[in-house]
Motif scaffolding. Structure first.
Motif, short mmCIF file in Angstrom:
data_model
loop_
_atom_site.label_atom_id
_atom_site.label_comp_id
_atom_site.label_asym_id
_atom_site.label_seq_id
_atom_site.Cartn_x
_atom_site.Cartn_y
_atom_site.Cartn_z
N LEU A 78 0.84 -1.19 -0.04
CA LEU A 78 -0.02 -0.10 0.04
C LEU A 78 0.82 1.32 -0.09
CD1 LEU A 78 -2.84 0.95 0.13
CD2 LEU A 78 -2.76 0.80 2.60
N TYR A 79 1.82 1.14 0.71
CA TYR A 79 3.03 2.32 0.80
C TYR A 79 3.55 2.44 -0.55
CZ TYR A 79 3.21 2.17 5.97
OH TYR A 79 2.96 2.12 7.47
N ALA A 80 3.76 1.49 -1.14
CA ALA A 80 4.47 1.42 -2.66
C ALA A 80 3.48 2.06 -3.52
CB ALA A 80 5.00 0.22 -2.95
N ARG A 81 2.04 1.86 -3.48
CA ARG A 81 1.44 2.11 -4.63
C ARG A 81 0.44 3.32 -4.39
NH1 ARG A 81 -0.53 -2.03 -7.98
NH2 ARG A 81 -1.73 -0.37 -9.00
N GLY A 82 0.63 3.57 -3.12
CA GLY A 82 -0.25 4.84 -2.83
C GLY A 82 0.38 6.23 -3.28
N ASN A 83 -0.34 7.28 -3.86
CA ASN A 83 0.31 8.37 -4.26
C ASN A 83 0.08 9.38 -3.32
OD1 ASN A 83 -1.95 7.21 -6.72
ND2 ASN A 83 0.18 7.76 -7.37
N ILE A 84 -0.94 9.31 -2.25
CA ILE A 84 -0.88 10.61 -1.29
C ILE A 84 -1.26 9.58 0.04
CG2 ILE A 84 -2.20 12.24 -0.58
CD1 ILE A 84 -3.24 12.91 -3.32
N ALA A 85 -0.29 9.91 1.12
CA ALA A 85 -0.63 9.29 2.26
C ALA A 85 -1.12 10.40 3.11
CB ALA A 85 0.70 8.96 2.94
N LEU A 86 -2.29 10.34 3.89
CA LEU A 86 -3.25 11.31 4.61
C LEU A 86 -2.92 10.83 5.95
CD1 LEU A 86 -5.12 13.45 3.99
CD2 LEU A 86 -6.93 11.81 3.75
#
Length: 443
Positions: A336-344
Motif C-alpha cells: 500500500l505504501y508503494a502504490r499509494g500516491n498520497i498518504a493522509l
C-alpha cells in the motif's frame, strides 16, 4: 560490558491457539518493532506483559538472540491497569481529551499493583551493572517502586506519547505521584522538544525540584529503512488504471482524526465534480481496545460517515472510500505504501507517528499530507502540513496534492527521504544508549 534490560507494557509477540495448534503472533507497532530489531542485534533482556492467550506457557524464553521475561496479570488487574487507568485516564489526559477521562481511584490501585509486578521482575533480573530502559505511560510508577526496593541501577525512561501542558496535567489526582516517579529516572527521552519542555514546566508547576543528575533528550524515534525500501516493490500502473490512490492506516482511536478525513473527502466531491471517479481513498482502520464502549461508539460513527459519502457519490463502477476494518499484514502494508500516491496522516494529536516515515521510505513518487499536531511534523520538512480540524484546509491540501507537478513532488520527497534515512531507528537507539553509557560512567 553493561547489559541492557528493556521494559515495556507490550510484548514483541504473543502466543495463541488456533485450529492448527499454537501460533506466534507478532505485535506490530513502532516501539515494539524497533526494540525487537535492536535486541536481535545486541542481545540482552526484555521484560513485558504476557497478554496473549497462551503466553502463560512461556514465562521466560530465549528467542531471536535475546531473553524475554513475561509478567502476568489477573483479570481484575488487567481491567484496572490497562482498560481503566491506562486507557481511560492516562491516554485521554496526555492527548488533551478531557471529556474522555474517567477518573478512577480503583483503577490507579491496579495500575500501581501492575507496575509493582514489573518492578519485582526487573529487580529479579537486573545485576548491579544493568541499565534499565523503561518505556511509556503504562509504567510511570516503576522508577519510584524500584527506588523503594533499593534498586540503585541507572534508569532510562522513554516517553512515546505527547506530554501535555502543566495546567492540563494538574487535573490528574495522582499526577504528583506519577511525576515524582518518572523524575527518579536518570535519563528521560521524548520525541519532540515541546514534550520535553512541557515535562520540565510541569515539574516546576507542581513545585517538584529537578533531581540532581536528571538528564533529558528530545530524540524522535526512526524506522529501519532497510525494511522499508522502494526497491522491494513493483509499482507499475497501466495507463487506463491511473487513478490517484489516497490512503491512511490507523488504529481505531478518537485521537486519529478519522471522521475529519471522511468529511474532507465529502467536501472535495461536493465542489469538485470533475474529480468523481479520479481517485479512491483507501481507509484502513485496525481494531483497537475492543470491548471499550468509547471505541465501539467511534467505530459506529465512522462507518455511518463513510456510508453517507459512498451513498451520495458512488457510481456503478466506482466508490470514493474503500473502508477496511481489520489488521493488515506487513507485506500488504508495504504494498500500500508503494502504490499509494498520497498518504493522509492527519491525527488530531500524536506522540510521533511512524507510518509517515515508513511511507516516505517506501514510495518512489508519493506525497505526504501530515497533521501539524503529529510529533513527526516537528522535523518532517517537505510534507504538506495541515490542521486536521479545519476541514476546508484538509480538503484543499488533498486537491493540491493530487494536482501537484512532478518537480515539486520530487523535491519535497527527496527532502523527506534524506531526513528519514539519516534519523533512522539505529540512530535513535545509538543516540540514547551512547548518552546513557556516558552518563553511567559518571553515575
Amino acid at each position: 560490558m553493561r547489559n541492557l534490560l528493556v521494559v515495556t507494557n507490550r510484548a514483541p509477540f504473543s502466543y495463541r491457539y488456533t485450529a492448527n495448534g499454537e501460533i506466534l503472533v507478532p505485535n506490530v507497532g513502532g516501539v515494539a518493532t524497533t526494540l525487537d530489531t535492536m535486541l536481535r542485534r545486541h542481545g540482552d533482556t526484555w521484560v513485558c506483559w504476557g497478554d496473549g492467550k497462551n503466553d502463560i506457557m512461556h514465562p521466560e524464553e530465549t528467542i531471536n538472540g535475546y531473553t524475554i521475561d513475561r509478567i502476568f496479570l489477573t483479570k481484575k488487574e488487567k481491567i484496572g491497569f490497562y482498560n481503566s487507568y491506562s486507557n481511560r485516564v492516562l491516554w485521554p489526559l496526555f492527548h488533551y481529551f478531557r471529556d474522555n477521562i474517567e477518573f478512577d481511584s480503583t483503577g490507579f490501585k491496579y495500575y500501581y499493583s501492575a507496575n509493582e509486578k514489573f518492578a519485582r521482575k526487573i529487580k529479579e533480573k537486573a545485576n548491579p551493572e544493568t541499565i534499565i530502559w523503561i518505556h511509556d505511560y503504562q509504567l510511570m510508577m516503576v522508577p519510584s517502586i524500584l527506588r523503594t526496593m533499593d534498586v540503585p541501577n541507572y534508569i532510562i525512561f522513554s516517553w512515546h506519547i505527547p506530554w501535555v501542558s502543566p495546567e492540563f496535567f494538574s487535573i490528574l489526582p495522582e499526577g504528583k505521584f506519577l511525576l515524582q516517579s518518572v523524575s527518579k529516572s536518570n535519563l528521560l527521552t521524548f520525541h519532540t522538544k515541546l514534550y520535553e519542555k512541557n515535562f520540565f514546566m510541569t515539574l516546576q508547576y507542581e513545585k517538584i525540584k529537578v533531581p540532581k543528575g536528571l538528564k533529558s533528550l528530545a530524540v524522535p524515534l526512526g524506522i529501519d529503512t532497510k525494511i522499508f525500501s522502494p526497491s522491494k516493490h513493483k509499482t507499475e500502473v497501466s495507463k487506463k488504471d491511473k487513478i490517484v490512490i489516497i490512503f491512511s492506516i490507523d488504529r481505531l482511536d478518537y485521537t486519529k482524526g478519522l471522521i475529519q478525513r471522511v468529511r474532507a473527502i465529502e467536501k472535495i466531491l461536493g465542489y469538485r465534480k470533475d474529480l468523481i471517479g479520479k481517485f479512491v481513498y483507501i481507509m484502513n482502520v485496525t481494531p483497537s481496545r475492543t470491548g471499550i464502549p468509547e471505541y465501539e461508539k467511534i467505530k459506529n460513527q465512522l462507518e455511518m460517515e463513510v456510508g453517507k459519502v459512498n451513498g451520495l457519490y458512488s457510481t456503478t463502477s466506482w466508490i470514493p472510500i474503500v473502508y477496511m476494518y481489520r489488521k493488515i499484514s506487513s507485506k500488504s502494508l508495504q504494498s500500500l505504501y508503494a502504490r499509494g500516491n498520497i498518504a493522509l496522516i492527519t491525527p488530531l494529536i500524536d506522540g510521533l507517528n511512524l507510518v509517515c516515515k515508513e511511507y516516505v521510505a517506501t514510495t518512489k513518487d508519493g506525497i505526504l499530507i501530515l497533521s501539524k499536531f503529529a510529533g513527526a511534523a516537528e522535523e518532517m520538512e517537505g510534507a504538506l502540513k495541515v490542521n486536521p480540524n479545519n476541514i476546508n484546509e484538509l480538503a484543499s491540501s488533498i486537491v493540491r496534492a493530487m494536482e501537484m507537478d512532478k518537480t515539486e513532488r520530487m523535491a519535497r520527497l527527496e527532502k523527506l527521504k534524506k531526513y528519514v534515512r539519516t534519523k533512522n531507528s539505529d540512530w535513535w537507539y545509538k543516540r540514547i544508549i551512547i548518552v546513557a553509557r556516558r552518563q553511567y560512567d559518571a553515575f
